[in-house]
Design a protein around this motif. Structure first.
Motif, PDB file in Angstrom:
ATOM      1  N   SER A  24       0.640  -1.400   0.063  1.00 25.47           N
ATOM      2  CA  SER A  24       0.245   0.025   0.236  1.00 25.47           C
ATOM      3  C   SER A  24       1.098   1.594  -0.064  1.00 25.47           C
ATOM      4  CB  SER A  24      -1.385   0.151   1.468  1.00 25.47           C
ATOM      5  OG  SER A  24      -1.185   1.288   1.028  1.00 25.47           O
ATOM      6  N   CYS A  25       0.271   2.423  -1.183  1.00 21.47           N
ATOM      7  CA  CYS A  25       1.681   3.615  -1.033  1.00 21.47           C
ATOM      8  C   CYS A  25       1.055   4.577  -1.202  1.00 21.47           C
ATOM      9  CB  CYS A  25       1.907   3.546  -2.112  1.00 21.47           C
ATOM     10  SG  CYS A  25       0.819   3.902  -3.930  1.00 21.47           S
ATOM     11  N   GLY A  26      -1.072   4.336  -0.576  1.00 23.70           N
ATOM     12  CA  GLY A  26      -1.433   5.124  -0.314  1.00 23.70           C
ATOM     13  C   GLY A  26      -1.726   5.943  -1.849  1.00 23.70           C
ATOM     14  N   GLY A  95       5.909   4.676 -16.271  1.00 24.86           N
ATOM     15  CA  GLY A  95       4.279   4.915 -16.402  1.00 24.86           C
ATOM     16  C   GLY A  95       3.735   5.015 -14.882  1.00 24.86           C
ATOM     17  N   ARG A  96       4.889   4.288 -13.782  1.00 26.12           N
ATOM     18  CA  ARG A  96       4.727   4.107 -12.786  1.00 26.12           C
ATOM     19  C   ARG A  96       5.037   3.604 -11.380  1.00 26.12           C
ATOM     20  NH1 ARG A  96       0.244   1.279 -15.800  1.00 26.12           N
ATOM     21  NH2 ARG A  96      -2.211   1.998 -15.141  1.00 26.12           N
ATOM     22  N   LEU A  97       5.836   4.755 -10.440  1.00 30.41           N
ATOM     23  CA  LEU A  97       6.239   4.576  -9.758  1.00 30.41           C
ATOM     24  C   LEU A  97       5.704   5.083  -8.074  1.00 30.41           C
ATOM     25  CD1 LEU A  97      10.339   5.730  -9.134  1.00 30.41           C
ATOM     26  CD2 LEU A  97       9.395   6.322  -7.236  1.00 30.41           C
ATOM     27  N   ALA A  98       5.688   4.015  -7.140  1.00 31.72           N
ATOM     28  CA  ALA A  98       5.339   3.904  -5.293  1.00 31.72           C
ATOM     29  C   ALA A  98       6.265   3.347  -4.339  1.00 31.72           C
ATOM     30  CB  ALA A  98       4.146   3.513  -5.445  1.00 31.72           C
ATOM     31  N   VAL A  99       6.362   4.416  -3.296  1.00 31.02           N
ATOM     32  CA  VAL A  99       7.225   3.475  -1.912  1.00 31.02           C
ATOM     33  C   VAL A  99       5.937   3.324  -1.649  1.00 31.02           C
ATOM     34  CG1 VAL A  99       8.506   4.366  -0.148  1.00 31.02           C
ATOM     35  CG2 VAL A  99       9.075   4.537  -2.554  1.00 31.02           C
ATOM     36  N   SER A 100       5.995   1.796  -0.429  1.00 31.71           N
ATOM     37  CA  SER A 100       5.789   1.771   0.181  1.00 31.71           C
ATOM     38  C   SER A 100       5.628   2.690   1.492  1.00 31.71           C
ATOM     39  CB  SER A 100       5.203   0.215   1.828  1.00 31.71           C
ATOM     40  OG  SER A 100       4.925   0.440   2.749  1.00 31.71           O
ATOM     41  N   LYS A 102       4.337   2.635   4.163  1.00 32.28           N
ATOM     42  CA  LYS A 102       5.575   1.759   5.284  1.00 32.28           C
ATOM     43  C   LYS A 102       7.003   2.368   5.134  1.00 32.28           C
ATOM     44  CE  LYS A 102       6.771  -2.547   6.968  1.00 32.28           C
ATOM     45  NZ  LYS A 102       6.804  -3.944   7.250  1.00 32.28           N
ATOM     46  N   TYR A 103       8.021   2.920   4.378  1.00 26.46           N
ATOM     47  CA  TYR A 103       9.181   3.451   4.183  1.00 26.46           C
ATOM     48  C   TYR A 103       9.216   4.672   3.113  1.00 26.46           C
ATOM     49  CZ  TYR A 103       9.868  -1.534   5.319  1.00 26.46           C
ATOM     50  OH  TYR A 103       9.859  -2.576   5.819  1.00 26.46           O
ATOM     51  N   ARG A 104       8.496   5.522   3.687  1.00 24.63           N
ATOM     52  CA  ARG A 104       8.335   6.695   3.528  1.00 24.63           C
ATOM     53  C   ARG A 104       9.729   7.690   3.152  1.00 24.63           C
ATOM     54  NH1 ARG A 104       3.031   9.168   0.879  1.00 24.63           N
ATOM     55  NH2 ARG A 104       2.283   7.448  -0.943  1.00 24.63           N
ATOM     56  N   GLY A 105      10.135   8.134   3.036  1.00 22.87           N
ATOM     57  CA  GLY A 105      10.561   9.499   3.556  1.00 22.87           C
ATOM     58  C   GLY A 105      12.414   8.999   3.933  1.00 22.87           C
ATOM     59  N   ARG A 106      12.899   6.997   3.332  1.00 19.89           N
ATOM     60  CA  ARG A 106      13.425   7.381   3.253  1.00 19.89           C
ATOM     61  C   ARG A 106      14.424   6.854   2.271  1.00 19.89           C
ATOM     62  NH1 ARG A 106      11.388   2.542   7.991  1.00 19.89           N
ATOM     63  NH2 ARG A 106      14.145   2.283   8.236  1.00 19.89           N
ATOM     64  N   LYS A 107      14.318   7.625   1.423  1.00 22.95           N
ATOM     65  CA  LYS A 107      15.193   7.254  -0.226  1.00 22.95           C
ATOM     66  C   LYS A 107      14.837   6.308  -0.871  1.00 22.95           C
ATOM     67  CE  LYS A 107      18.222  11.204   0.906  1.00 22.95           C
ATOM     68  NZ  LYS A 107      17.538  12.218   0.905  1.00 22.95           N
ATOM     69  N   PHE A 108      14.077   5.131  -0.421  1.00 26.00           N
ATOM     70  CA  PHE A 108      12.943   4.270  -1.598  1.00 26.00           C
ATOM     71  C   PHE A 108      13.012   5.160  -3.239  1.00 26.00           C
ATOM     72  CE2 PHE A 108      12.842   0.872   2.143  1.00 26.00           C
ATOM     73  CZ  PHE A 108      13.849   0.617   1.892  1.00 26.00           C
ATOM     74  N   GLY A 109      12.317   6.318  -2.732  1.00 25.89           N
ATOM     75  CA  GLY A 109      11.686   6.521  -3.789  1.00 25.89           C
ATOM     76  C   GLY A 109      12.961   6.977  -4.983  1.00 25.89           C
ATOM     77  N   ARG A 142       4.538  15.912  -9.197  1.00 26.55           N
ATOM     78  CA  ARG A 142       5.337  15.995  -9.959  1.00 26.55           C
ATOM     79  C   ARG A 142       5.847  16.464  -9.382  1.00 26.55           C
ATOM     80  NH1 ARG A 142       4.628  21.815 -12.496  1.00 26.55           N
ATOM     81  NH2 ARG A 142       4.219  21.663 -14.979  1.00 26.55           N
ATOM     82  N   SER A 143       5.515  17.304  -8.363  1.00 27.07           N
ATOM     83  CA  SER A 143       7.463  17.485  -7.434  1.00 27.07           C
ATOM     84  C   SER A 143       7.487  17.479  -7.272  1.00 27.07           C
ATOM     85  CB  SER A 143       6.760  18.594  -6.256  1.00 27.07           C
ATOM     86  OG  SER A 143       6.244  17.940  -5.200  1.00 27.07           O
ATOM     87  N   PHE A 144       7.816  15.570  -7.413  1.00 32.09           N
ATOM     88  CA  PHE A 144       8.951  14.706  -6.848  1.00 32.09           C
ATOM     89  C   PHE A 144       9.391  14.323  -8.076  1.00 32.09           C
ATOM     90  CE2 PHE A 144       9.938  10.202  -7.469  1.00 32.09           C
ATOM     91  CZ  PHE A 144      11.134   9.879  -6.390  1.00 32.09           C
ATOM     92  N   TYR A 145       8.968  14.541  -9.365  1.00 30.47           N
ATOM     93  CA  TYR A 145       9.913  14.106 -10.787  1.00 30.47           C
ATOM     94  C   TYR A 145      10.392  15.735 -11.001  1.00 30.47           C
ATOM     95  CZ  TYR A 145       7.744  10.053 -11.274  1.00 30.47           C
ATOM     96  OH  TYR A 145       6.661   9.101 -11.444  1.00 30.47           O
ATOM     97  N   SER A 146       9.937  17.199 -10.933  1.00 28.76           N
ATOM     98  CA  SER A 146      10.449  17.888 -11.003  1.00 28.76           C
ATOM     99  C   SER A 146      11.659  18.063  -9.592  1.00 28.76           C
ATOM    100  CB  SER A 146       9.875  19.558 -10.352  1.00 28.76           C
ATOM    101  OG  SER A 146       8.462  19.546 -11.373  1.00 28.76           O
ATOM    102  N   HIS A 147      12.265  17.942  -8.695  1.00 31.23           N
ATOM    103  CA  HIS A 147      13.269  17.709  -7.896  1.00 31.23           C
ATOM    104  C   HIS A 147      14.405  17.267  -8.453  1.00 31.23           C
ATOM    105  CE1 HIS A 147      15.339  18.089  -4.406  1.00 31.23           C
ATOM    106  NE2 HIS A 147      15.192  16.357  -4.314  1.00 31.23           N
ATOM    107  N   TYR A 148      13.894  15.951  -9.742  1.00 33.30           N
ATOM    108  CA  TYR A 148      14.998  15.335 -10.078  1.00 33.30           C
ATOM    109  C   TYR A 148      15.174  16.041 -11.796  1.00 33.30           C
ATOM    110  CZ  TYR A 148      15.450  11.880  -6.394  1.00 33.30           C
ATOM    111  OH  TYR A 148      15.661  11.320  -5.090  1.00 33.30           O
TER     112      TYR A 148
END
Ligand SMILES: CC(C)(COP(=O)(O)OP(=O)(O)OC[C@H]1O[C@@H](n2cnc3c(N)ncnc32)[C@H](O)[C@@H]1OP(=O)(O)O)[C@@H](O)C(=O)NCCC(=O)NCCS
Length: 172
Positions: A24-26, A95-100, A102-109, A142-148
């Motif tokens: 579950s990524c929310g 097409g899709r990219l998601a992190v559980s 439970k593990y958000r904010g730990r550089k998994f993205g 969008r802001s996640f991808y802009s960050h990169y």
């Protein structure tokens, strides 16, 4: 919870051994896709799915890659002036990219995205692709991808791209 370190993380193609139900990524659409459609899209070669696996097999994230084409007129002039005038420019769709959750904010993205971009760059040496494209589902994505450093397509603000030339410079 499993202790997280780079040594117990791995990215592998989606297979029957991966528990998709527990993920579950929310974002409902991304969860629904992963549980209900990712495996059949792999079988039909519509999308390749890669999962981030932690410890003894828990799925902590996933992404999908497919071939796509960007209409020539959708690209900014700063890019097209260096390109042949074909109707579509070959590209790879992340097409899709998601992190559980439970593990958000730990550089998994970050780990998933860098893997997806490096894989795309390698593929583009075998089958031409001049960019990686994403469709941001909402403003956070969008802001996640802009960050990169992904660049919005002028006419289609939710669609962003990263030239393969930029990836070549970053990763080699
Ligand atoms: C977007 C998502 C993949 C980020 O994953 P994450 O593991 O929480 O993020 P990370 O910890 O790897 O963050 C990596 C970097 O991105 C930044 N970042 C993360 N989410 C961000 C956002 N929404 N906007 C801007 N920057 C963001 C972090 O600050 C970090 O920056 P730094 O390396 O400079 O410190 C995750 O929140 C998610 O799965 N969201 C729901 C699904 C989604 O929106 N997917 C993307 C579109 S399909």
């Amino acid at each position: 919870m499993v202790g997280v370190s780079a040594s117990n993380l791995r990215i592998e193609p989606l297979g029957e051994q991966h528990d998709r139900e527990a993920f579950s990524c929310g974002v409902e659409a991304l969860d629904r896709y992963f549980k209900g459609f990712a495996a059949q899209d792999v079988r039909r070669r519509v999308a390749a799915t890669f999962v981030l696996v932690i410890g003894d097999g828990e799925v902590a994230g996933y992404y999908t890659l497919s071939s796509t084409g960007i209409p020539f007129q959708d690209l900014p002039q700063s890019i097209t002036r260096k390109l042949p005038k074909y109707k579509y420019m070959p590209a790879i769709l992340l097409g899709r990219l998601a992190v559980s959750l439970k593990y958000r904010g730990r550089k998994f993205g970050d780990y998933l995205l860098v893997d997806a971009l490096k894989r795309s760059l390698r593929q583009s040496r075998e089958v031409g692709a001049m960019a990686v494209v994403v469709d941001a589902k909402d403003d956070l994505a969008r802001s996640f991808y802009s960050h990169y450093q992904f660049i919005p397509l002028p006419q289609i603000p939710r669609r962003l791209f990263l030239p393969m030339e930029t990836l070549e410079r970053s990763f080699t």
